[in-house]
Enzyme design. Structure first.
Site, PDB file in Angstrom:
ATOM      1  N   CYS A 199      44.162  18.421  63.855  1.00  7.94           N
ATOM      2  CA  CYS A 199      42.202  18.759  64.169  1.00  7.94           C
ATOM      3  C   CYS A 199      42.325  17.566  64.307  1.00  7.94           C
ATOM      4  O   CYS A 199      41.143  17.643  64.968  1.00  7.94           O
ATOM      5  CB  CYS A 199      41.746  19.456  62.594  1.00  7.94           C
ATOM      6  N   ARG A 233      43.037  28.737  63.295  1.00  6.54           N
ATOM      7  CA  ARG A 233      41.999  28.030  64.768  1.00  6.54           C
ATOM      8  C   ARG A 233      41.353  28.737  64.987  1.00  6.54           C
ATOM      9  O   ARG A 233      42.230  29.801  66.241  1.00  6.54           O
ATOM     10  CB  ARG A 233      43.574  26.897  65.151  1.00  6.54           C
TER      11      ARG A 233
END
Length: 234
Positions: free
Chosen positions: A71, A148
């Site tokens: 991330c 995601r």
């Protein structure tokens, strides 16, 4: 319920899973070319709602958790490309189920450790209302981390692109930028874009619908009657 929960609940109604004829299978996930689900959330830049982005493109994307390596790499790359998204009239909005305070600490850490300022807001979703409505947390998952997920929403509030990546796999931010440019080009000029199309390259005409049109394509030098490129207007 918080503000985000209220906004999403109002948009989705109160449908719950059930069985038997006519029973609801649960909340509907977003679908392409339909209005994006309204939301209102707290972010690192103050409160934001979907309506705030009316008239501009929005890249809404979720990440599994703050302070995680993949991330962090995605956010650093998107921060570096932020000006390019802005040049195409597109704002960015990140989201996870982490708290606002975790987001603030993470943004400060990225600035201190990597010298990168995150220029776009990151929304909290403690209730998981937005994540659930947008399919960022898939039914049957035992954890609460969002996958995601990426959503491109056009200036009219219509969902034009969505992708879901598994948690361990980082996304390609350049592809997000390319897809945005391709959607804008298609809207402006009509032709479709071929595989790996880049701004400035030719587009593709729709397939012919009559024998006469197919014959004309061949006479025009097309490599196949169903495949003909055409310069795209800038």
């Amino acid at each position: 319920m918080n503000a985000g929960t209220d906004a999403v609940t109002a948009a989705l109604g109160t449908a719950t899973p059930g069985t038997g004829p006519g029973a609801s299978p649960g909340p509907l996930l977003p679908r392409l070319n339909e209005p994006a689900i309204p939301f209102r959330v707290r972010t690192t830049h103050g409160e934001r709602s979907l309506a705030d982005y009316r008239g501009r493109w929005l890249l809404l994307f979720s990440h599994p958790a703050d302070f995680t390596p993949v991330c962090t790499s995605e956010f650093i790359t998107l921060a570096k490309l932020h000006d390019q998204f802005q040049a195409l009239g597109c704002d960015l909005l990140g989201l996870s189920v982490d708290s606002l305070f975790a987001h603030l600490a993470w943004v400060r850490s990225i600035r201190e450790q990597f010298g990168i300022e995150i220029p776009f807001p990151i929304a909290e979703d403690l209730s998981m209302a937005v994540a659930s409505a947008y399919g960022m947390i898939h039914p049957g998952d035992t954890g609460t981390a969002a996958v995601r997920a990426t959503f491109l929403i056009d200036p009219a509030g219509i969902l034009r692109l969505l992708t879901y990546y598994p948690t361990p796999i980082g996304r390609n931010a350049q592809e997000m930028l390319r897809a945005l440019a391709a959607l804008q080009q298609v809207d402006a000029s009509g032709p479709s874009t071929p595989d790996d199309w880049r701004p400035g390259e030719d587009g593709l005409l729709p397939p012919p619908l009559t024998v006469a049109e197919a014959d004309a394509r061949v006479h025009d030098g097309a490599p196949a009657w169903y495949y003909q490129s055409r310069p795209v207007r800038p």
